[in-house]
Design an enzyme around this catalytic site. Sequence first.
Site, PDB file in Angstrom:
ATOM      1  N   PRO A  50       0.831  -1.209   0.000  1.00 27.53           N
ATOM      2  CA  PRO A  50       0.000   0.000   0.000  1.00 27.53           C
ATOM      3  C   PRO A  50       0.862   1.255   0.000  1.00 27.53           C
ATOM      4  CG  PRO A  50      -0.775  -1.587   1.635  1.00 27.53           C
ATOM      5  CD  PRO A  50       0.535  -2.094   1.133  1.00 27.53           C
ATOM      6  N   GLU A  51       0.501   2.220  -0.833  1.00 27.25           N
ATOM      7  CA  GLU A  51       1.224   3.486  -0.890  1.00 27.25           C
ATOM      8  C   GLU A  51       0.347   4.564  -0.255  1.00 27.25           C
ATOM      9  OE1 GLU A  51       2.902   4.106  -4.814  1.00 27.25           O
ATOM     10  OE2 GLU A  51       3.350   1.978  -5.029  1.00 27.25           O
ATOM     11  N   LYS A  54       3.600   6.477   4.234  1.00 22.92           N
ATOM     12  CA  LYS A  54       2.885   5.208   4.311  1.00 22.92           C
ATOM     13  C   LYS A  54       2.632   4.763   5.748  1.00 22.92           C
ATOM     14  CE  LYS A  54       5.467   3.847   0.168  1.00 22.92           C
ATOM     15  NZ  LYS A  54       6.391   2.865  -0.413  1.00 22.92           N
ATOM     16  N   ARG A 112      12.249  -4.110  -8.173  1.00 22.34           N
ATOM     17  CA  ARG A 112      10.885  -3.797  -8.589  1.00 22.34           C
ATOM     18  C   ARG A 112      10.854  -3.770 -10.108  1.00 22.34           C
ATOM     19  NH1 ARG A 112      12.295  -0.177  -4.462  1.00 22.34           N
ATOM     20  NH2 ARG A 112      10.903  -0.121  -2.634  1.00 22.34           N
TER      21      ARG A 112
END
EC number: 3.2.2.23
Length: 296
Positions: free
Chosen positions: A2-3, A61, A279
């Site tokens: 989650p960002e 975050k 990523r």
Amino acid sequence: MPELPEVEVVRRGLDAHVTGKAITAVRVHHPRAVRRHEAGPADLTARLLGMRITGTGRRGKYLWLTLDGGDEPLARRAESSVALVVHLGMSGQMLLGPIPKEDHLRIAALLDDGTALSFVDQRTFGGWLLADLVTVDGTDVPVPVAHVARDPLDPRFDRDAVVKVLRGKHSEIKRQLLDQTVVSGIGNIYADEALWRAKVNGARLAESLTKPKLAEILDHAADVMRDALGQGGTSFDSLYVNVNGESGYFDRSLDAYGREGEPCRRCGAIMRREKFMNRSSFYCPRCQPRPRVRRA
């Protein structure tokens, strides 16, 4: 993971439903969920009992609930500068409603109005801890969050100051956007989206970009996160949900992230994916050309 928009959706849901309520019961179902609370599960449980939730906060975050001693004696109220810090990790969920009967329930709490608050975390990277609040640059934040920079949606975010920092960085602009000590909340998804909107390849050196272009990137980051917030965040699977267990739908509006092999919505070129810091980066090779490698 989650960002910022996803965490802010959760914060808003909690703020509306748990602020002003006292904690009457807590059960830690898995010790890993409180591993960051160094005093252990029993200490966290004992200290939370009777505490009243006075508000919610977020920096990047990180999410937290501010607490005081509620109806406890004055000696207990010395805890008024304490926060319950929640890190969602890769798959953490803060759910309101009946306590779920599932294998991934890590912590469950009951509030004085009968509300149940559950922390569910399939991958167990997230967790709860109690931490003191400290004042940093005029804002009270939990100690573990003190090193985290303000995010683009923070009312006190100083864009020009961040631009100045970025201009002095001899590393890729995307790497800097992901550095939580420079600017927080911009994760992999929204970094790719902001860079696509700005027509900048993430491999460009931050120091090579002009101040106006860096400011534009930060503005796009703020805009795309506001857009995502308006659609409940981005959910690629069932792991990210709001406090009611509902998924966001901004993934349908993404222009860059996850669109490898699809035409660029702006110019029609085929979008590409490259590995970056364990990523993936997604970009348009025409709108966002890679920087040229200088030959010696």
